[in-house]
Every structure is written in structure tokens, then in C-alpha cells.
Scaffold this active site. Structure first.
Site, PDB file in Angstrom:
ATOM      1  N   LYS A  22       3.905  -2.109   9.929  1.00  0.00           N
ATOM      2  CA  LYS A  22       2.505  -2.455   9.634  1.00  0.00           C
ATOM      3  C   LYS A  22       2.356  -2.841   8.170  1.00  0.00           C
ATOM      4  O   LYS A  22       1.630  -3.780   7.836  1.00  0.00           O
ATOM      5  CB  LYS A  22       1.612  -1.263   9.992  1.00  0.00           C
ATOM      6  CG  LYS A  22       0.506  -1.040   8.998  1.00  0.00           C
ATOM      7  CD  LYS A  22      -0.260   0.237   9.152  1.00  0.00           C
ATOM      8  CE  LYS A  22      -0.306   1.033   7.900  1.00  0.00           C
ATOM      9  NZ  LYS A  22      -1.590   1.272   7.294  1.00  0.00           N
ATOM     10  N   ARG A  93      -7.795  -0.183   3.201  1.00  0.00           N
ATOM     11  CA  ARG A  93      -7.668  -0.585   1.815  1.00  0.00           C
ATOM     12  C   ARG A  93      -6.871  -1.880   1.640  1.00  0.00           C
ATOM     13  O   ARG A  93      -7.100  -2.650   0.716  1.00  0.00           O
ATOM     14  CB  ARG A  93      -6.978   0.569   1.091  1.00  0.00           C
ATOM     15  CG  ARG A  93      -7.171   0.528  -0.359  1.00  0.00           C
ATOM     16  CD  ARG A  93      -6.528   1.725  -0.985  1.00  0.00           C
ATOM     17  NE  ARG A  93      -6.515   1.527  -2.407  1.00  0.00           N
ATOM     18  CZ  ARG A  93      -5.661   0.750  -3.015  1.00  0.00           C
ATOM     19  NH1 ARG A  93      -4.719   0.136  -2.316  1.00  0.00           N
ATOM     20  NH2 ARG A  93      -5.715   0.580  -4.310  1.00  0.00           N
ATOM     21  N   CYS A 117     -10.246   7.472  -1.990  1.00  0.00           N
ATOM     22  CA  CYS A 117      -9.823   7.659  -0.618  1.00  0.00           C
ATOM     23  C   CYS A 117      -9.051   8.945  -0.496  1.00  0.00           C
ATOM     24  O   CYS A 117      -8.851   9.645  -1.483  1.00  0.00           O
ATOM     25  CB  CYS A 117      -8.983   6.486  -0.142  1.00  0.00           C
ATOM     26  SG  CYS A 117      -7.410   6.429  -0.968  1.00  0.00           S
ATOM     27  N   ASP A 309       5.468   7.818   1.593  1.00  0.00           N
ATOM     28  CA  ASP A 309       4.996   7.796   2.979  1.00  0.00           C
ATOM     29  C   ASP A 309       5.826   8.693   3.907  1.00  0.00           C
ATOM     30  O   ASP A 309       5.499   8.824   5.088  1.00  0.00           O
ATOM     31  CB  ASP A 309       5.001   6.352   3.523  1.00  0.00           C
ATOM     32  CG  ASP A 309       3.816   5.547   3.014  1.00  0.00           C
ATOM     33  OD1 ASP A 309       2.931   6.125   2.352  1.00  0.00           O
ATOM     34  OD2 ASP A 309       3.778   4.327   3.269  1.00  0.00           O
TER      35      ASP A 309
HETATM   36  C1  UD1 Z   1       1.427   0.741  -0.449  1.00  0.00           C
HETATM   37  C2  UD1 Z   1       1.564   1.059   1.019  1.00  0.00           C
HETATM   38  C3  UD1 Z   1       1.433   2.551   1.231  1.00  0.00           C
HETATM   39  C4  UD1 Z   1       2.397   3.297   0.333  1.00  0.00           C
HETATM   40  C5  UD1 Z   1       2.295   2.821  -1.111  1.00  0.00           C
HETATM   41  C6  UD1 Z   1       3.378   3.413  -2.002  1.00  0.00           C
HETATM   42  C7  UD1 Z   1       0.670  -0.915   2.081  1.00  0.00           C
HETATM   43  C8  UD1 Z   1      -0.439  -1.533   2.863  1.00  0.00           C
HETATM   44  N1  UD1 Z   1       0.511   0.356   1.744  1.00  0.00           N
HETATM   45  O1  UD1 Z   1       0.133   1.146  -0.855  1.00  0.00           O
HETATM   46  O2  UD1 Z   1       1.715   2.827   2.585  1.00  0.00           O
HETATM   47  O3  UD1 Z   1       2.049   4.665   0.375  1.00  0.00           O
HETATM   48  O4  UD1 Z   1       2.416   1.422  -1.178  1.00  0.00           O
HETATM   49  O5  UD1 Z   1       4.641   3.122  -1.503  1.00  0.00           O
HETATM   50  O6  UD1 Z   1       1.677  -1.555   1.787  1.00  0.00           O
HETATM   51  N2  UD1 Z   1      -2.143   1.872  -8.832  1.00  0.00           N
HETATM   52  C9  UD1 Z   1      -2.941   1.708  -9.946  1.00  0.00           C
HETATM   53  N3  UD1 Z   1      -3.562   0.494 -10.119  1.00  0.00           N
HETATM   54  C10 UD1 Z   1      -3.407  -0.539  -9.262  1.00  0.00           C
HETATM   55  C11 UD1 Z   1      -2.586  -0.374  -8.131  1.00  0.00           C
HETATM   56  C12 UD1 Z   1      -1.961   0.855  -7.948  1.00  0.00           C
HETATM   57  O7  UD1 Z   1      -3.097   2.617 -10.740  1.00  0.00           O
HETATM   58  O8  UD1 Z   1      -3.998  -1.607  -9.492  1.00  0.00           O
HETATM   59  C13 UD1 Z   1      -1.466   3.158  -8.612  1.00  0.00           C
HETATM   60  C14 UD1 Z   1      -1.952   3.857  -7.351  1.00  0.00           C
HETATM   61  O9  UD1 Z   1      -3.122   4.598  -7.597  1.00  0.00           O
HETATM   62  C15 UD1 Z   1      -0.761   4.727  -7.013  1.00  0.00           C
HETATM   63  C16 UD1 Z   1       0.428   3.854  -7.449  1.00  0.00           C
HETATM   64  O10 UD1 Z   1      -0.094   2.920  -8.376  1.00  0.00           O
HETATM   65  O11 UD1 Z   1      -0.771   5.896  -7.782  1.00  0.00           O
HETATM   66  C17 UD1 Z   1       1.121   3.103  -6.328  1.00  0.00           C
HETATM   67  O12 UD1 Z   1       0.149   2.403  -5.581  1.00  0.00           O
HETATM   68  P1  UD1 Z   1       0.511   1.107  -4.745  1.00  0.00           P
HETATM   69  O13 UD1 Z   1       1.968   0.878  -4.747  1.00  0.00           O
HETATM   70  O14 UD1 Z   1      -0.393   0.013  -5.181  1.00  0.00           O
HETATM   71  O15 UD1 Z   1       0.112   1.540  -3.291  1.00  0.00           O
HETATM   72  P2  UD1 Z   1      -0.486   0.600  -2.202  1.00  0.00           P
HETATM   73  O16 UD1 Z   1       0.027  -0.787  -2.431  1.00  0.00           O
HETATM   74  O17 UD1 Z   1      -1.952   0.819  -2.118  1.00  0.00           O
END
Ligand code: UD1
Length: 438
Positions: A22, A93, A117, A309
Site C-alpha cells: 500500500k 495522511r 494524528c 512500521d
Molecule cells: C511513511 C509511511 C509510513 C512509515 C513512515 C516511516 C507512507 C504512506 N507512509 O510515512 O508507513 O511509518 O514513512 O517509515 O509511505 N517529518 C517532519 N517534517 C516533514 C515530514 C516528516 O518533521 O515534512 C518527520 C515526521 O514527523 C517523522 C519523520 O519525519 O518523525 C519521518 O516521517 P516520514 O518519513 O515523512 O513519514 P511518512 O512519509 O508520513
């Protein structure tokens, strides 16, 4: 809301087939917005988030045909709306992945800001700072992110240094840069297999992306992208969840249609803990749950480290391993919500901030528990499979977001699990909005 009823104690035996990922399918579906031509995606998992992403695409004007259950033909020839509304972003999200493609192709995009969230605050500041580096003007208006490309409607290539590794941030920027003028370089990019999968699709569409899967990605912008056909990679988190299901029940499972190399850190850790794992061929793993498992510490990290995850599922396994294990969560804050539910089943876990210690072996007993997010629900299912007696898991809509028919797959290998459907006459007070997560 549906529930699961599990009677634990049965070793799982047999074969299970892994669905498409997914977390790869969602960005690949968003990438279809980059072209007016048809993008055909195969091996999409049949899960709630894919239905939500399809709705988003249809809402903005794309046509989505489903010639087979797991194949979507997406044609974004006539996009009429350049936004992802709050109703969708709050339930999923990953809807923010619409930003990059809309901005790249149409020069404008509006996406509701995802709120807090279940697993932390999860901002998108790094996505937005990246778009600005590509020349976009980004504003916040009434809870929405409004982004615009420079006057000629096209982004400019640029250098983006991510302060923190972000998976969807890397994907959003990679997609945005495909149609920008000139070259973009992404530094400290996420290295997850899903990034490489998306890059493969983009390149089939005519993009020029190099280095995806490493921490530096280069994208040469092109004038237009075309249609393509692509098969989504297998879900490494579903793979890991089934490996642990085999291990925790002391069963014997053959896990088919997976990519063991995408789960290397998990496999190494589980071997450390005494789980017998064999790679039968490049797409099949066998797992034998040893009677004696040993506690082993773990720290979650971006890929190729141990995936966040899989943290909740690993914690369930550690309740059945001899000794004390320490689990440190470095990717998300507030991702230990499953601990209180596991404790209600008898687990001895102490969590403090980003660190949890698990004392094993504990005999788990069935109890009514509540799923709080996607992977947390998976850990409760795993605990239920090994607990004595009946476990009722409430709010399984969380698990339906990301696992295809998990109860049917588990039942087929011998688990005593059933779905209790919500009565259509349930009082309104019992229904709730799903929280935005993962
Ligand atoms: C994706 C996955 C999710 C997985 C995560 C980490 C998808 C749809 N979801 O989530 O299943 O748990 O990667 O492997 O692919 N952060 C910031 N600023 C930003 C973006 C992120 O501070 O602009 C921080 C987040 O709060 C978190 C960390 O960076 O602490 C990692 O987040 P991120 O890798 O972006 O997670 P997702 O892409 O949301």
C-alpha cells in the site's frame, strides 16, 4: 465498527501470499496525475487506503477503471480540481502526495494541512520547504497549504537538503521535479524500497530519475510525461507481520510473493531472537517458530534500518521471548499506544518517551482491546493469536486501511479469527471518524 474475535493458542501452518505494498501503491497512484495519458497499475492491494486514494483521484477529475480487482487504469486527462480536501486528508495522511504532481503539471495545488494524528504530530514542513526550493510560492490559508509555481507555470530544478529523512517528502519532491526546468538533486533522501518503485514507474512514464534507493537522487526535468504500466512491489510490512505471526505461534509458514531483500534488517533481528528463517527462493520465505525465543533489543530507523512500521508487531513477539528487551522508537513520537493494550493482555512492558522495555516470557490472556492505529492493530492481532482464550479487538477499521483480508489469510493457515460485523442499527454514538494515520 467491525471487531475481530480471536481464540489464541493455535500454531499457524501453511502458505500465505503477500499483497502489493500500500505504501508504494499510494504514491504510484498519485504519480498518474503527472500525465494526461493512462497509467496502469497492477498488484494494488485491496485495502481501504487505496479506495480513499482512488476517491481523491476521481474527485479531482481523473477517471479510474478497474478491469481486475487489483489493477487500476488511471487517466488524468481532465483534471478540474487542484486540491485534496480536508475530508480525505484527515482520513488518510498520504493524500498530501497529491501536492507534488498537481504543482508540477498544473502549477498550482491546494492541500489541507494534515493535523496531529495518532502517532505524533507529523508535520509536512520539509515537503513545503522543498517545493520552495523548486521555486514554488507556498502559503497557508485557512488550514490549507496553497502552492503555486512561478509565472510560467513550471517549477525550477534546485537542490533540496532534507533535514530529516522523510518518505512521503522524498516522493512528493521527486514527483514535483520530474516536470521542472533543469536538474533537481535531493540530498538525505529516504531510501525505502517504495522510493525506488516510484522512481521506476516515473522513468517508465518518461521521467529521468537516477539514484532512487540511495540518499542522493537526481532528477532531470522533462517537458511532459506519458502513460505507463507498472506492477507494485510486495508489501514488506505485511511480509514482516506474517513472519512474526509464524514465529509467535510457534508455527511453520511459507510466505510467498514477497521480496526478502526488502526486509533484511527485520530478518536479521528475528534470527537474532531465535526465529528460523529461510529464503527458499527470491520471492519465498519459510519461517519456523522456535519454542525458545530470546529477547533482543531494537531501535527503529529509516530504511535500511529496522522499520518503525514493524515496531509494534516486534513488541508483541518480545513478550514471548525470554529476557528483557529494549525497544527504541526514533522515527515517530508517541508510537507506543499498543503498549497499554498489550499490558491489558498480561504483557510486562514499561514505556517512557521513546523507549520501551519488555519483560518476557509472559503468558498472555485474551481481553477486549482497542486498535489505535494501523500497525498497533497488527500487534494486537499477533498477541491475540498466542493469548489464552478470547481476544476481542475493537476498531479494526485501522487494520483494514493497510492489510488485505488479514483475517481470511490468517484463517487459511489455521488461526481461529473471525470478523464481527457492526450492526447496521448500532447507535450513532458507537460510530467514530477514523483518525488520520500512517
Ligand atoms: C511513511 C509511511 C509510513 C512509515 C513512515 C516511516 C507512507 C504512506 N507512509 O510515512 O508507513 O511509518 O514513512 O517509515 O509511505 N517529518 C517532519 N517534517 C516533514 C515530514 C516528516 O518533521 O515534512 C518527520 C515526521 O514527523 C517523522 C519523520 O519525519 O518523525 C519521518 O516521517 P516520514 O518519513 O515523512 O513519514 P511518512 O512519509 O508520513
Amino acid at each position: 465498527m467491525d471487531k475481530f474475535r480471536i481464540i489464541g493458542g493455535l500454531p499457524l501452518k501453511g502458505r500465505v501470499s503477500i499483497s502489493g505494498a500500500k505504501i508504494s501503491a499510494l504514491p504510484c497512484m498519485a504519480a498518474a496525475v503527472l500525465t494526461p495519458e493512462t497509467v496502469t497499475l497492477h498488484n494494488l492491494p485491496y485495502v481501504r487506503d487505496i479506495i480513499t486514494q482512488r476517491r481523491l483521484l476521481e474527485d479531482i477529475g481523473a477517471t479510474v477503471l478497474t478491469p481486475e480487482l487489483r489493477t487500476h487504469k488511471i487517466a488524468a486527462a481532465h483534471i478540474e480540481l487542484f486540491e485534496a480536501p480536508y475530508e480525505l486528508v484527515k482520513t488518510m495522511r498520504a493524500s498530501v502526495l497529491a501536492l507534488g504532481p498537481l504543482l508540477a503539471r498544473f502549477g498550482k495545488a491546494k492541500v489541507s494541512l494534515p493535523g496531529g494524528c495518532a502517532i505524533g504530530t507529523r508535520p509536512i514542513d520539509l515537503h513545503l520547504a522543498g517545493f520552495e526550493k523548486l521555486g514554488a510560492e507556498v502559503r497557508l490559508e485557512a488550514g490549507n497549504v496553497v502552492a503555486r509555481a512561478p509565472k510560467d507555470g513550471r517549477l525550477r530544478g534546485g537542490e533540496v537538503h532534507f533535514g530529516k529523512v522523510t518518505v512521503t517528502g522524498t516522493e512528493n519532491l521527486m514527483m514535483a521535479a520530474t516536470l521542472a526546468w533543469g536538474r533537481t538533486t535531493l540530498y538525505n533522501a529516504a531510501r525505502e524500497p517504495e522510493i525506488a518503485d516510484l522512481a521506476e514507474l516515473l522513468n517508465k512514464m518518461g521521467a529521468r530519475v537516477r539514484g532512487a534507493g540511495s540518499s542522493t537522487i537526481q532528477i532531470e526535468g522533462v517537458a511532459a510525461l506519458g502513460g505507463a504500466e507498472h506492477t507494485i512491489i510486495p508489501d514488506r510490512i505485511e511480509t514482516g507481520t506474517f513472519i512474526i505471526a509464524g514465529a509467535i505461534t510457534r508455527g511453520e509458514l511459507e510466505i510467498k510473493d514477497c521480496r526478502p531483500e526488502h526486509s533484511a534488517a527485520l530478518i536479521a533481528k528475528l534470527r537474532d531472537a531465535g526465529v528460523e528463517l529461510q529464503e527458499l527462493n527470491p520471492s519465498t520465505l519459510s519461517v519456523v517458530g522456535n519454542l525458545k525465543l530470546t529477547a533482543s533489543d531494537v531501535t527503529t530507523e529509516p530504511h535500511p534500518g529496522f522499520p518503525t512500521d514493524m515496531q509494534a508487531q516486534y513488541m508483541a513477539l518480545m513478550t514471548q521471548a525470554g529476557g528483557q528487551s529494549t525497544i527504541i522508537e526514533t522515527v515517530f513520537e508517541n508510537r507506543f499506544m499498543h503498549t497499554s493494550e498489550l499490558q491489558r493482555m498480561g504483557a510486562r512492558i514499561h514505556s517512557d518517551g521513546s523507549r520501551a522495555t519488555v519483560q518476557g516470557v509472559t503468558k498472555l490472556t485474551g481481553a477486549p482491546v482497542i486498535a489505535s492505529d494501523l500497525r498497533a492493530s497488527a500487534s494486537l492481532v499477533l498477541a491475540g493469536l498466542v493469548a489464552e482464550g478470547e481476544t476481542i479487538i475493537d476498531r479494526v477499521y485501522h487494520i483494514d486501511r493497510g492489510y488485505e483480508k488479514i483475517e481470511a489469510k490468517l484463517r487459511a493457515v489455521g488461526a481461529n479469527i473471525e470478523r464481527i460485523r457492526e450492526s447496521v442499527t448500532a447507535p450513532l454514538s458507537q460510530t467514530a471518524e477514523p483518525a488520520a494515520i500512517v
